[in-house]
Scaffold this motif. Structure first.
Motif, PDB file in Angstrom:
ATOM      1  N   ALA A 258      -7.366  17.648  -2.836  1.00 41.73           N
ATOM      2  CA  ALA A 258      -7.556  17.635  -1.384  1.00 41.73           C
ATOM      3  C   ALA A 258      -7.837  16.241  -0.846  1.00 41.73           C
ATOM      4  O   ALA A 258      -7.973  16.064   0.367  1.00 41.73           O
ATOM      5  CB  ALA A 258      -8.708  18.571  -1.021  1.00 41.73           C
ATOM      6  N   ASN A 259      -7.925  15.240  -1.722  1.00 45.74           N
ATOM      7  CA  ASN A 259      -8.265  13.886  -1.291  1.00 45.74           C
ATOM      8  C   ASN A 259      -7.028  13.002  -1.156  1.00 45.74           C
ATOM      9  O   ASN A 259      -6.078  13.130  -1.919  1.00 45.74           O
ATOM     10  CB  ASN A 259      -9.226  13.237  -2.294  1.00 45.74           C
ATOM     11  N   VAL A 260      -7.097  12.091  -0.203  1.00 44.29           N
ATOM     12  CA  VAL A 260      -6.034  11.101  -0.015  1.00 44.29           C
ATOM     13  C   VAL A 260      -6.601   9.738  -0.380  1.00 44.29           C
ATOM     14  O   VAL A 260      -7.670   9.349   0.098  1.00 44.29           O
ATOM     15  CB  VAL A 260      -5.518  11.094   1.443  1.00 44.29           C
ATOM     16  N   TYR A 261      -5.871   9.038  -1.238  1.00 43.79           N
ATOM     17  CA  TYR A 261      -6.255   7.699  -1.655  1.00 43.79           C
ATOM     18  C   TYR A 261      -5.203   6.710  -1.149  1.00 43.79           C
ATOM     19  O   TYR A 261      -4.020   7.041  -1.073  1.00 43.79           O
ATOM     20  CB  TYR A 261      -6.319   7.583  -3.180  1.00 43.79           C
TER      21      TYR A 261
ATOM     22  N   ASP B   7       0.841  -1.201   0.000  1.00 43.98           N
ATOM     23  CA  ASP B   7       0.000   0.000   0.000  1.00 43.98           C
ATOM     24  C   ASP B   7       0.873   1.247   0.000  1.00 43.98           C
ATOM     25  O   ASP B   7       1.980   1.233   0.539  1.00 43.98           O
ATOM     26  CB  ASP B   7      -0.864   0.085   1.266  1.00 43.98           C
ATOM     27  N   ASP B   8       0.349   2.303  -0.585  1.00 44.20           N
ATOM     28  CA  ASP B   8       0.946   3.619  -0.405  1.00 44.20           C
ATOM     29  C   ASP B   8      -0.151   4.663  -0.504  1.00 44.20           C
ATOM     30  O   ASP B   8      -1.233   4.395  -1.038  1.00 44.20           O
ATOM     31  CB  ASP B   8       2.081   3.882  -1.403  1.00 44.20           C
ATOM     32  N   ALA B   9       0.116   5.818   0.050  1.00 48.37           N
ATOM     33  CA  ALA B   9      -0.859   6.917   0.040  1.00 48.37           C
ATOM     34  C   ALA B   9      -0.583   7.808  -1.169  1.00 48.37           C
ATOM     35  O   ALA B   9       0.571   8.082  -1.505  1.00 48.37           O
ATOM     36  CB  ALA B   9      -0.762   7.721   1.323  1.00 48.37           C
ATOM     37  N   VAL B  10      -1.661   8.238  -1.819  1.00 52.32           N
ATOM     38  CA  VAL B  10      -1.564   9.095  -2.993  1.00 52.32           C
ATOM     39  C   VAL B  10      -2.490  10.286  -2.779  1.00 52.32           C
ATOM     40  O   VAL B  10      -3.683  10.103  -2.511  1.00 52.32           O
ATOM     41  CB  VAL B  10      -2.002   8.335  -4.271  1.00 52.32           C
ATOM     42  N   ALA B  11      -1.949  11.497  -2.886  1.00 54.45           N
ATOM     43  CA  ALA B  11      -2.769  12.701  -2.751  1.00 54.45           C
ATOM     44  C   ALA B  11      -3.206  13.159  -4.133  1.00 54.45           C
ATOM     45  O   ALA B  11      -2.393  13.285  -5.048  1.00 54.45           O
ATOM     46  CB  ALA B  11      -1.989  13.806  -2.055  1.00 54.45           C
ATOM     47  N   VAL B  12      -4.502  13.369  -4.282  1.00 54.94           N
ATOM     48  CA  VAL B  12      -5.063  13.899  -5.523  1.00 54.94           C
ATOM     49  C   VAL B  12      -5.925  15.085  -5.114  1.00 54.94           C
ATOM     50  O   VAL B  12      -7.013  14.910  -4.567  1.00 54.94           O
ATOM     51  CB  VAL B  12      -5.898  12.841  -6.274  1.00 54.94           C
TER      52      VAL B  12
END
Length: 190
Positions: free
Chosen positions: A61-64, A54-59
């Motif tokens: 204002a949202n974090v996926y 897993d990794d976090a991706v910012a798009v």
């Protein structure tokens, strides 16, 4: 056997019924853990390993949370990967702290990455009377699996597509699901 052939074996043989029940929404579902449990015997038999990260991706204002599933051939090191995204809610659900919110998004993303890799369809059963075909084309993986199985089992794809009312030689996602289910039943795979 190549990694693609091993993946095809796994896709055609895996069975993960929706055996869990959500009492609040009154529906059945499967979890990422259910899928991973069903994969373990196939991993051992076919000499492959499934790795999930897993990794976090910012798009904006949202974090996926992006979950990546890799299938690794233990005999030659070749691998195939797929990923899925799940958005963390802007406001955590009641009674959930931040880490639980992230964990929930991770579980969801993992489940759909695994479902994508192993062609587990979470839509309405194509044989159901409630099924509505959105017309969305099938994935490249579904199309390749259909072609590979048709060649392997000497199925006249033109005739099959005509019977299933496939237009432009590319099934919709629903048609592909129905065709793959037919292959599973007809050729006696587990």
């Amino acid at each position: 056997m190549s990694i693609a052939e091993k993946l095809m074996q796994m896709q055609t043989r895996i069975r993960v019924p929706k055996s869990r029940v959500n009492d609040f929404g009154n529906y059945k579902y499967r979890s990422a853990e259910d899928i991973m449990k069903a994969l373990k015997p196939l991993e051992k038999e076919l000499r492959v390993a499934v790795k999930i990260s897993d990794d976090a991706v910012a798009v904006g204002a949202n974090v996926y949370i992006r979950a990546t599933v890799s299938l690794i051939d233990l005999e030659d090191g070749d691998s195939i990967s797929t990923c899925a995204l799940a958005r963390e809610p802007a406001t955590p659900k009641a009674k959930m702290d931040d880490s639980q919110t992230t964990g929930s998004a991770s579980s969801y993303a993992r489940k759909y990455a695994l479902s994508g890799m192993f062609l587990l369809d979470d839509s309405i059963d194509p044989d159901s009377n409630n099924a509505i075909d959105s017309g969305k084309p099938c994935s490249d993986a579904q199309e390749k699996t259909i072609l590979d199985l048709a060649v392997k089992h000497n199925v006249n794809l033109e005739k099959l597509y005509k019977q299933q009312k496939v237009k432009n030689n590319r099934p919709t996602a629903m048609q592909a699901g129905k065709i793959l289910n037919m292959f599973k039943k007809q050729f006696g795979v587990e």
